[in-house]
Write an enzyme that holds these catalytic residues in place. Structure first.
Site, PDB file in Angstrom:
ATOM      1  CG  ASP A  11      -1.958  -1.161   1.091  1.00 53.18           C
ATOM      2  OD1 ASP A  11      -2.311  -1.525  -0.047  1.00 53.18           O
ATOM      3  OD2 ASP A  11      -2.386  -1.689   2.132  1.00 53.18           O
ATOM      4  CE  LYS A  34      -4.109  -5.999  -0.579  1.00 50.23           C
ATOM      5  NZ  LYS A  34      -4.586  -4.709  -1.179  1.00 50.23           N
ATOM      6  CE  LYS A  63     -11.242  -4.964  -2.586  1.00 51.08           C
ATOM      7  NZ  LYS A  63      -9.873  -4.393  -2.639  1.00 51.08           N
ATOM      8  CG  LEU A  64     -11.486  -5.991 -12.698  1.00 49.14           C
ATOM      9  CD1 LEU A  64     -11.203  -6.636 -14.044  1.00 49.14           C
ATOM     10  CD2 LEU A  64     -11.152  -4.506 -12.746  1.00 49.14           C
ATOM     11  CG  ASN A  69     -17.835  -7.651 -24.174  1.00 51.79           C
ATOM     12  OD1 ASN A  69     -17.390  -8.745 -24.521  1.00 51.79           O
ATOM     13  ND2 ASN A  69     -17.586  -6.532 -24.836  1.00 51.79           N
ATOM     14  CB  THR A  70     -16.612  -3.962 -19.455  1.00 53.69           C
ATOM     15  OG1 THR A  70     -17.429  -3.256 -20.395  1.00 53.69           O
ATOM     16  CG2 THR A  70     -15.528  -3.032 -18.938  1.00 53.69           C
ATOM     17  CB  THR A 117     -12.433  -7.083   6.210  1.00 56.75           C
ATOM     18  OG1 THR A 117     -11.502  -6.184   5.606  1.00 56.75           O
ATOM     19  CG2 THR A 117     -12.204  -8.482   5.673  1.00 56.75           C
ATOM     20  N   GLY A 208      -0.686  -5.916   5.712  1.00 55.32           N
ATOM     21  CA  GLY A 208      -0.132  -4.678   5.180  1.00 55.32           C
ATOM     22  C   GLY A 208       0.710  -3.923   6.175  1.00 55.32           C
TER      23      GLY A 208
END
Length: 231
Positions: A11, A34, A63-64, A69-70, A117, A208
């Site tokens: 991060d 990550k 996190k799409l 289709n996109t 979370t 993190g």
């Protein structure tokens, strides 16, 4: 499918910050990291290429959540970057998740976010208007994720046992919100220690600030890794 390395959440706001952080570790120590929205949007695909060139594994946490289709097209691009794992929002639906799997291909691990979370049951009921328990919502999303052919979900360690019971023991449970005993919990509502997550059956944990903001990040990483592996 358990991963013995804690996944380090990078991060940081810039590629230079990442380079400085990773330089603290021995060159032969291969990490699992990550890369989230802040870093990816700041540094672009180059950050993934850089980390992969060092030999580290990458979980690209974007996190799409869009029309099928996109998402399929976006996943095709991410597949070409060589990511080891990425994710979508389960709330996007089964068809979107199937499209994501098709776009990404069968190599990388594809997981879905159930409930963040940072979300409490009260917030879920009030804002999302989901009138079940938080755990029931998470398990429902996990079942739909499995139905779509994904590898697993992002979830709190509190939900791992129920998710594996509702899906199967090979269904991946990646757990963020991990804090060593005594550490500040920050903005995470549902947290556990590395040892707790190990005992309850998480397959991956994400850590993190307890590592990246530690006085000695390498020592902190190895301490958390030992806790995670129950050593």
């Amino acid at each position: 499918m358990r991963e013995n390395r804690p996944v380090i959440a990078l991060d940081f706001p810039t590629l230079e910050d990442v380079k400085a952080f990773l330089a603290k570790f021995p060159a032969d120590e291969k990490l699992y990291v990550k890369i989230g929205m802040e870093l990816y949007y700041a540094a672009g695909p180059e950050i993934v290429r850089y980390v992969k060139e060092l030999g580290h594994s990458v979980f690209l946490d974007l996190k799409l959540h869009d029309i099928p289709n996109t998402v399929k097209s976006a996943m095709r691009v991410l597949s070409n970057l060589g990511v080891d794992m990425t994710n979508v929002h389960a709330a996007g639906g089964v068809e979107m998740m199937k499209a994501a799997r098709e776009g990404l291909g069968e190599g990388p691990i594809l997981i879905a976010v159930t409930q963040l979370t940072s979300t409490s049951e009260e917030q879920m009921r009030d804002f999302q208007n989901i009138q079940t328990t938080l755990q029931e919502s998470v398990v429902h999303y996990a079942q739909k994720t499995a139905e779509a052919g994904l590898n697993g979900v992002v979830c709190s360690a509190h939900e791992v046992a129920k998710i594996k019971e509702a899906t199967n023991q090979d269904f991946v449970c990646l757990t963020p919100g991990i804090r060593p005993a005594g550490a500040a919990v920050g903005d995470q509502k549902r947290v556990m220690t590395p040892d707790d997550a190990h005992q309850i059956g998480s397959d991956y944990i994400v850590v993190g600030r307890p590592i990246t903001q530690a006085e000695d990040p390498v020592a902190a990483y190895h301490d958390i890794k030992a806790q995670w592996n129950d050593q």
